[in-house]
Write an enzyme that holds these catalytic residues in place. Structure first.
Site, mmCIF file in Angstrom:
data_model
loop_
_atom_site.group_PDB
_atom_site.id
_atom_site.type_symbol
_atom_site.label_atom_id
_atom_site.label_comp_id
_atom_site.label_asym_id
_atom_site.label_seq_id
_atom_site.Cartn_x
_atom_site.Cartn_y
_atom_site.Cartn_z
ATOM 1 N N CYS A 86 0.844 -1.204 0.000
ATOM 2 C CA CYS A 86 0.000 0.000 0.000
ATOM 3 C C CYS A 86 0.878 1.253 0.000
ATOM 4 O O CYS A 86 1.542 1.529 -0.987
ATOM 5 C CB CYS A 86 -0.957 -0.058 1.187
ATOM 6 S SG CYS A 86 -2.371 1.042 1.017
ATOM 7 N N HIS A 203 -3.463 -5.761 1.249
ATOM 8 C CA HIS A 203 -2.779 -5.961 2.531
ATOM 9 C C HIS A 203 -2.725 -7.431 2.924
ATOM 10 O O HIS A 203 -3.642 -7.920 3.584
ATOM 11 C CB HIS A 203 -3.518 -5.188 3.629
ATOM 12 C CG HIS A 203 -3.348 -3.710 3.556
ATOM 13 N ND1 HIS A 203 -2.317 -3.037 4.182
ATOM 14 C CD2 HIS A 203 -4.068 -2.759 2.920
ATOM 15 C CE1 HIS A 203 -2.407 -1.744 3.930
ATOM 16 N NE2 HIS A 203 -3.468 -1.545 3.164
ATOM 17 N N GLU A 205 -0.979 -8.735 5.253
ATOM 18 C CA GLU A 205 -0.874 -8.875 6.712
ATOM 19 C C GLU A 205 -2.239 -8.830 7.392
ATOM 20 O O GLU A 205 -2.380 -9.239 8.531
ATOM 21 C CB GLU A 205 0.056 -7.785 7.280
ATOM 22 C CG GLU A 205 -0.535 -6.393 7.413
ATOM 23 C CD GLU A 205 -0.631 -5.610 6.105
ATOM 24 O OE1 GLU A 205 -0.410 -6.204 5.029
ATOM 25 O OE2 GLU A 205 -0.962 -4.412 6.171
#
Lengths: 233, 91
Positions: A86, A203, A205
């Site tokens: 990002c 994302h 994560e």
């Protein structure tokens, strides 16, 4: 896999990255401050999401001139693994470690939703063990993720198989209705020529356990572990 | 002293969703003559130099390094000589 997570003023996904790598995968993790110049014996450096320096001027424009980014550029040059997520992707482009730029979303809206990504290549460090055409479900959360590159750059990315992920339908079809931000050719992630530097808007994560809605993000981190093991043999 | 205005705009080939949205809003207000809108930004720098050539060179360098991203943006510079503040003129 010794991972360093870079923290700029305004970074917000650093702890999520540490959670995925350390708490879920059991890998050693340390935070790297924006003034640090020595990355030591790290295997992987993550530039996490957020709003480094408030996104002032342009996303990633100020972060790119921090001391740590000089170290990251050298680290990448030496073959170290670098993952920009990002805002981290935006920083990598501003630093010219990856080509192109990320414009404001075509809708002019901040998009926060789950998307499907089609895996376009499996030779880079972050796609080891994946299947071409495999579909991953990951969340996005950005206002400026509209990938742009001039036609010549796009051609280079395409012919060298450096487009890593494209936005797709859950069935794996790249289609305008599956493109959340207007990215050229549905591009969600690209890598450098060597395949050791990856930038992507979604994302991974935030998709590291079922409770969060999915765990496909782990596939990407495990790929990096596999790449390091293969390199060590 | 010089004032340097740096106007940064997206290159003509780069889509400008912000400009398109503003254009739609202007049309909705009845300004149907609006053919196109491009959004950009203005950076106004105050420079401590009386040398116009130096002011131009340093502004150009700042625009290339930081103020504009040459991948997607163009920039234009205009310079205006400023009256030095009275205090420093007397000094």
């Amino acid at each position: 896999m010794k991972t360093g997570i870079v923290v700029f003023p305004g970074t917000w996904s650093d702890r999520d990255c540490a959670y995925a790598l350390h708490d879920v995968l059991g890998e050693p993790v340390r935070y790297v401050g924006h003034r640090e110049r020595d990355l030591g014996d790290l295997d992987l450096v993550i530039l996490p999401g957020g709003f480094s320096y408030g996104d002032y001027l342009r996303c990633g424009a100020i972060a790119r001139f921090t001391p740590v980014m000089e170290a990251v550029a050298r680290f990448a040059q030496d073959g170290g693994l670098v993952l920009g997520i990002c805002n981290g992707f935006q920083v990598l482009q501003e630093a010219r470690l990856l080509p192109g730029a990320l414009l404001r979303n075509a809708s002019c809206e901040f998009r926060c939703e789950w998307v499907s990504l089609r895996v376009e290549q499996t030779w880079s460090a972050f796609t080891q063990g994946m299947r071409p055409g495999q579909v991953l479900s990951l969340p996005i959360s950005h206002g400026e993720g509209n990938f742009y590159a001039d036609p010549a750059t796009l051609e280079v990315l395409q012919t060298n198989d450096r487009i890593v992920f494209r936005y797709a339908t859950p069935q794996g079809q790249v289609a305008p209705q599956a493109n959340p931000n207007g990215s050229t050719a549905g591009i969600a992630g690209i890598c450098n020529a060597r395949g050791n530097v990856l930038g992507l808007m979604p994302h991974p994560e935030r998709a590291c356990e079922a409770l969060l809605g999915g765990s496909d993000g782990l596939v990407l981190f495990r790929a990096a572990v596999m790449a390091l093991q293969a390199a060590a043999v | 002293m010089y004032q340097a205005d740096v106007i940064v705009t997206l290159k003509p080939v780069v889509n400008d969703p912000q400009g398109s949205t503003i254009k739609s809003a202007l049309h909705a207000l009845g300004f149907t003559a609006v053919e196109d809108v491009r959004a950009g930004k203005l950076l106004r720098l105050t420079l401590d130099t009386d040398d116009r050539a130096e002011a131009a060179a340093m502004t150009e360098s700042m625009a290339r390094q930081l103020l504009a991203n040459s991948v997607i943006e163009d920039f234009k510079i205009s310079l205006v000589a400023l009256e030095a503040p009275a205090r420093s003129r007397r000094a």
